[in-house]
Design a protein around this motif. Structure first.
Motif, PDB file in Angstrom:
ATOM      1  N   GLU A 121     -27.389  52.942 -71.200  1.00 33.33           N
ATOM      2  CA  GLU A 121     -27.410  51.501 -70.947  1.00 33.33           C
ATOM      3  C   GLU A 121     -26.000  50.923 -70.762  1.00 33.33           C
ATOM      4  N   ALA A 122     -25.222  50.949 -71.828  1.00 30.32           N
ATOM      5  CA  ALA A 122     -23.915  50.284 -71.776  1.00 30.32           C
ATOM      6  C   ALA A 122     -22.970  50.923 -72.782  1.00 30.32           C
ATOM      7  N   PRO A 123     -21.675  50.951 -72.480  1.00 30.97           N
ATOM      8  CA  PRO A 123     -20.717  51.491 -73.456  1.00 30.97           C
ATOM      9  C   PRO A 123     -20.706  50.642 -74.730  1.00 30.97           C
ATOM     10  N   GLY A 124     -20.484  51.285 -75.856  1.00 26.44           N
ATOM     11  CA  GLY A 124     -20.321  50.583 -77.126  1.00 26.44           C
ATOM     12  C   GLY A 124     -18.852  50.589 -77.537  1.00 26.44           C
ATOM     13  N   ARG A 125     -18.613  50.350 -78.817  1.00 28.03           N
ATOM     14  CA  ARG A 125     -17.238  50.215 -79.303  1.00 28.03           C
ATOM     15  C   ARG A 125     -16.427  51.516 -79.126  1.00 28.03           C
ATOM     16  N   LYS A 132     -14.877  56.481 -72.258  1.00 28.95           N
ATOM     17  CA  LYS A 132     -15.863  57.475 -71.804  1.00 28.95           C
ATOM     18  C   LYS A 132     -17.238  57.126 -72.357  1.00 28.95           C
ATOM     19  N   PRO A 133     -18.294  57.360 -71.569  1.00 29.53           N
ATOM     20  CA  PRO A 133     -19.645  57.059 -72.070  1.00 29.53           C
ATOM     21  C   PRO A 133     -20.089  58.029 -73.167  1.00 29.53           C
ATOM     22  N   PHE A 134     -20.913  57.539 -74.053  1.00 26.10           N
ATOM     23  CA  PHE A 134     -21.574  58.347 -75.073  1.00 26.10           C
ATOM     24  C   PHE A 134     -20.622  59.248 -75.872  1.00 26.10           C
ATOM     25  N   VAL A 135     -19.678  58.625 -76.544  1.00 29.16           N
ATOM     26  CA  VAL A 135     -18.786  59.398 -77.421  1.00 29.16           C
ATOM     27  C   VAL A 135     -18.912  58.959 -78.882  1.00 29.16           C
ATOM     28  N   ARG A 137     -21.689  57.599 -82.179  1.00 27.60           N
ATOM     29  CA  ARG A 137     -22.767  58.283 -82.927  1.00 27.60           C
ATOM     30  C   ARG A 137     -23.942  58.651 -82.021  1.00 27.60           C
ATOM     31  N   ALA A 138     -24.324  57.716 -81.139  1.00 27.10           N
ATOM     32  CA  ALA A 138     -25.436  58.005 -80.223  1.00 27.10           C
ATOM     33  C   ALA A 138     -25.057  59.160 -79.288  1.00 27.10           C
ATOM     34  N   GLY A 139     -23.799  59.167 -78.865  1.00 31.20           N
ATOM     35  CA  GLY A 139     -23.318  60.230 -77.976  1.00 31.20           C
ATOM     36  C   GLY A 139     -23.313  61.589 -78.669  1.00 31.20           C
ATOM     37  N   THR A 159     -23.307  58.839 -67.414  1.00 33.97           N
ATOM     38  CA  THR A 159     -22.760  57.498 -67.161  1.00 33.97           C
ATOM     39  C   THR A 159     -23.721  56.443 -67.733  1.00 33.97           C
ATOM     40  N   ASN A 160     -23.496  55.186 -67.402  1.00 29.36           N
ATOM     41  CA  ASN A 160     -24.303  54.073 -67.900  1.00 29.36           C
ATOM     42  C   ASN A 160     -24.661  53.130 -66.763  1.00 29.36           C
ATOM     43  N   THR A 161     -25.580  52.205 -67.031  1.00 30.49           N
ATOM     44  CA  THR A 161     -25.924  51.232 -65.976  1.00 30.49           C
ATOM     45  C   THR A 161     -24.806  50.208 -65.764  1.00 30.49           C
TER      46      THR A 161
HETATM   47  N1  URA Z   1     -25.236  53.731 -75.669  1.00 32.72           N
HETATM   48  C1  URA Z   1     -25.299  53.773 -74.310  1.00 32.72           C
HETATM   49  O1  URA Z   1     -26.315  53.410 -73.704  1.00 32.72           O
HETATM   50  N2  URA Z   1     -24.234  54.223 -73.664  1.00 32.72           N
HETATM   51  C2  URA Z   1     -23.129  54.647 -74.274  1.00 32.72           C
HETATM   52  O2  URA Z   1     -22.194  55.046 -73.574  1.00 32.72           O
HETATM   53  C3  URA Z   1     -23.098  54.597 -75.668  1.00 32.72           C
HETATM   54  C4  URA Z   1     -24.156  54.144 -76.341  1.00 32.72           C
END
Ligand code: URA
Length: 266
Positions: A121-125, A132-135, A137-139, A159-161
């Motif tokens: 969906e979207a990058p977090g903190r 970088k995307p998903f690095v 806890r979720a990543g 990647t993300n939307t």
């Molecule tokens: N959640 C997302 O959807 N994307 C990320 O990059 C991190 C968490």
């Protein structure tokens, strides 16, 4: 500072954090909805002769970065012939207001030759800090999920939307998603994966253009139309959701097995 002032300051900070204001972006508050001020005239510029009409105010304002979200030029995006060129275009794009509050651009991580592309969906903190995307806890959970079917970072492209973190991790607005969508469509086209995995309802809705919920969309092969061909697409549960609801990991596991099977040589 007196103890009561210290307590009050700590309570205020705790309240900010609970509201999602978890980091200082600048010294002064930023009003993203304000009309941009006009540039001051260059001091040495000669004043125009009286007979020459001044440019209309609108044209000066339009030359400044957008205060809110606007669509990029699709035909310019189609000129990007590599992912690196596309990333440079995203970096230069001023039509998504999130760029002003984010620390970094989170374009992608993984292998540009990968057969499998994952979209969140979207990058977090953490993503904003590392670019970088998903690095976060979720990543990390995503990496473990991929490892469970034998996939490492070198086998996937993630990647993300949207490419910038929404402040306080709020849900991206439809306008923000729409502003980034033409870049994402070109990113998919340039990568040309065999399999697209959509992580969570938000990614599934925006890529598939549906309002169906993730529980109905997941667990079956769908298609995404790209440059005249169909890409096998699977929607699954978002790792951040699985962190909150680990008992639903069984559904994600079934989806992962479908991906594994699809990647096996026939
Ligand atoms: N959640 C997302 O959807 N994307 C990320 O990059 C991190 C968490």
């Amino acid at each position: 500072m007196a103890t009561s002032e210290l307590n009050a300051a700590q309570a205020l900070l705790a309240w900010y954090e609970a509201m999602g204001v978890d980091e200082a972006i600048g010294e002064v508050p930023l009003d993203c909805f304000a009309t941009p001020a006009l540039e001051p005239a260059a001091p040495e510029a000669p004043s125009p002769p009286k007979s020459v009409a001044k440019p209309p105010r609108q044209s000066i304002v339009a030359a400044r970065p957008a205060a809110s979200d606007s669509l990029p030029d699709r035909s310019a995006i189609s000129q990007a012939l590599s992912l690196a060129e596309l990333e440079a275009m995203v970096a230069a794009f001023e039509g998504c207001a999130l760029k002003r509050t984010a620390k970094s651009l989170c374009f992608a991580r993984g292998n540009q030759e990968a057969r499998i592309m994952l979209i969140g969906e979207a990058p977090g903190r953490d993503e904003d800090l590392q670019g970088k995307p998903f690095v976060g806890r979720a990543g990390q959970l995503l990496d473990r999920m991929l490892a469970s079917i034998g996939l490492a970072e070198e086998h996937v492209y993630i990647t993300n939307t949207i490419y910038w973190r929404p402040p306080g991790n709020r849900t991206p607005t439809p306008q923000e998603v729409e502003a980034c969508a033409p870049f994402l469509a070109r990113q998919i086209e340039l990568l040309s994966p065999d399999i697209l995995v959509l992580l969570g309802g938000a990614a599934a809705k925006s890529i598939l253009g549906t309002s169906e919920g993730i529980m109905r969309l997941r667990g079956k092969w769908l298609t995404y139309q790209c440059a005249g061909s169909s890409i096998a697409t699977l929607a699954t549960l978002h790792p951040a959701y699985l962190l909150r609801k680990p008992e639903d990991k069984r559904y994600a596991w079934r989806d992962l097995l479908m991906v594994k099977e699809a990647l096996e040589p026939k």
